[in-house]
Design a protein around this motif. Structure first.
Motif, PDB file in Angstrom:
ATOM      1  N   CYS A 125       0.833  -1.203   0.000  1.00 17.09           N
ATOM      2  CA  CYS A 125       0.000   0.000   0.000  1.00 17.09           C
ATOM      3  C   CYS A 125       0.876   1.264   0.000  1.00 17.09           C
ATOM      4  CB  CYS A 125      -0.955  -0.033   1.187  1.00 17.09           C
ATOM      5  SG  CYS A 125      -2.199   1.271   1.209  1.00 17.09           S
ATOM      6  N   GLN A 147       0.155  -3.999  -3.931  1.00 20.73           N
ATOM      7  CA  GLN A 147      -0.844  -2.926  -4.050  1.00 20.73           C
ATOM      8  C   GLN A 147      -0.278  -1.529  -3.786  1.00 20.73           C
ATOM      9  OE1 GLN A 147      -1.423  -5.528  -1.753  1.00 20.73           O
ATOM     10  NE2 GLN A 147      -1.290  -4.526   0.223  1.00 20.73           N
ATOM     11  N   ALA A 149       0.290   2.262  -3.513  1.00 21.47           N
ATOM     12  CA  ALA A 149      -0.773   3.277  -3.457  1.00 21.47           C
ATOM     13  C   ALA A 149      -0.262   4.711  -3.426  1.00 21.47           C
ATOM     14  CB  ALA A 149      -1.648   3.032  -2.223  1.00 21.47           C
ATOM     15  N   ARG A 186      -1.610  -7.429  -6.824  1.00 25.27           N
ATOM     16  CA  ARG A 186      -2.713  -6.522  -6.534  1.00 25.27           C
ATOM     17  C   ARG A 186      -4.021  -7.165  -6.975  1.00 25.27           C
ATOM     18  NH1 ARG A 186      -4.635  -1.999 -10.634  1.00 25.27           N
ATOM     19  NH2 ARG A 186      -4.807  -3.253 -12.510  1.00 25.27           N
ATOM     20  N   THR A 193      -4.310   1.439  -6.732  1.00 22.30           N
ATOM     21  CA  THR A 193      -3.011   1.146  -7.343  1.00 22.30           C
ATOM     22  C   THR A 193      -2.812   1.891  -8.657  1.00 22.30           C
ATOM     23  OG1 THR A 193      -3.864  -0.805  -8.480  1.00 22.30           O
ATOM     24  CG2 THR A 193      -2.957  -1.127  -6.282  1.00 22.30           C
ATOM     25  N   ARG A 196      -0.002   1.847 -12.105  1.00 19.97           N
ATOM     26  CA  ARG A 196       1.427   1.613 -11.826  1.00 19.97           C
ATOM     27  C   ARG A 196       1.934   0.289 -12.378  1.00 19.97           C
ATOM     28  NH1 ARG A 196      -0.700   4.021  -7.069  1.00 19.97           N
ATOM     29  NH2 ARG A 196      -0.127   6.206  -7.147  1.00 19.97           N
ATOM     30  N   HIS A 218      -8.187  -5.064  -1.478  1.00 24.58           N
ATOM     31  CA  HIS A 218      -7.012  -4.196  -1.572  1.00 24.58           C
ATOM     32  C   HIS A 218      -5.782  -4.865  -0.974  1.00 24.58           C
ATOM     33  CE1 HIS A 218      -4.373  -0.747  -1.536  1.00 24.58           C
ATOM     34  NE2 HIS A 218      -4.300  -0.803  -0.205  1.00 24.58           N
TER      35      HIS A 218
END
Length: 247
Positions: A125, A147, A149, A186, A193, A196, A218
């Motif tokens: 994250c 994932q 973020a 992910r 996300t 990316r 998530h």
């Protein structure tokens, strides 16, 4: 009893930063970077799982609570705090978060203790991109991006940014070309996300192992734990950290 009771507590000081760390296990080294809202029971459980697979795991405590369920509304409080702290980069594009130098130092210290071809780094994250930033140091040979973020995906540019400066981005691409693969996990429909994974596919080509899961969760390794994600991470760490001399 604290969920960290069997973990050895310490602190790592480097580059002007000072954070607590918790260590447990034997074998190749892996640094697990927790997500928001903190070093939660689910993150510790994932660390314990890696220990059971024969790794030495270090859990840095970077923000939020530790070894206890988060307090009510804590998740809503953590992100605003991270937005104003100097260690993280929540909005800027084309920059590497300042905390990355501390994490690279931690990786070097762990490798000095555990030996082997190198160490692994699992970011999640808001810390997902840190695994890439740590990969700039050749001691990190098994980077896992779970994932990612940050920067927060507000607008197309931020959604595709992987939280690295141009110089570090070039270093990551160079290491990948030399044989250091990157694992990304992910949920396919996780909007946080951004795009990316597309950026990493374009940058790294076949060196980027792209795992996208069905569903609308998530946190692939913790709160919304997916067995395939955990199995792929464990397998990747086994392959990279127990082989002879990866790039």
């Amino acid at each position: 009893m604290s969920l960290l009771a069997e973990w050895e507590g310490s602190r790592h000081v480097a580059d002007g930063f000072d954070y607590p760390t918790y260590r447990r296990g034997h074998g190749p080294g892996v640094i697990v970077l927790h997500e928001s809202p903190g070093l939660t029971p689910e993150v510790i459980a994932f660390g314990d799982e890696l220990v059971d697979h024969g790794f030495t795991v270090v859990l840095p405590h970077l923000f939020g609570s530790a070894h206890a369920p988060p307090r009510r509304h804590e998740g809503a409080l953590v992100i605003p705090r991270l937005c104003v702290t100097r260690e993280f980069t929540m909005f800027g594009t084309g920059v590497t978060a300042p905390l990355s130098s501390w994490l690279r130092s931690l990786a070097r210290a762990l490798h000095a203790d555990t030996g082997g071809p190198g160490v692994g780094a699992v970011g999640m994250c808001v810390t997902g991109g840190f695994a890439l930033a740590m990969m700039v140091d050749p001691v990190v040979v098994a980077p896992v991006v779970a994932q990612p973020a940050t920067p927060l995906p507000i607008g197309r540019r931020r959604a595709g940014d992987v939280n690295l400066s141009d110089e570090d981005l070039a270093a990551v691409a160079r290491r990948a070309a030399e044989g250091c693969r990157v694992l990304g996990v992910r949920y396919h429909h996780d909007w946080v996300t951004g795009t990316r994974f597309d950026t990493l596919t374009e940058l790294l080509g076949e060196a980027f192992i792209r795992v996208e899961l069905d569903g609308h969760g998530h946190a692939t390794l913790t709160d919304h734990r997916h067995p395939e994600a955990v199995a792929r991470v464990v397998g990747f760490l086994e392959e990279r950290l127990r082989e002879k001399g990866p790039a």
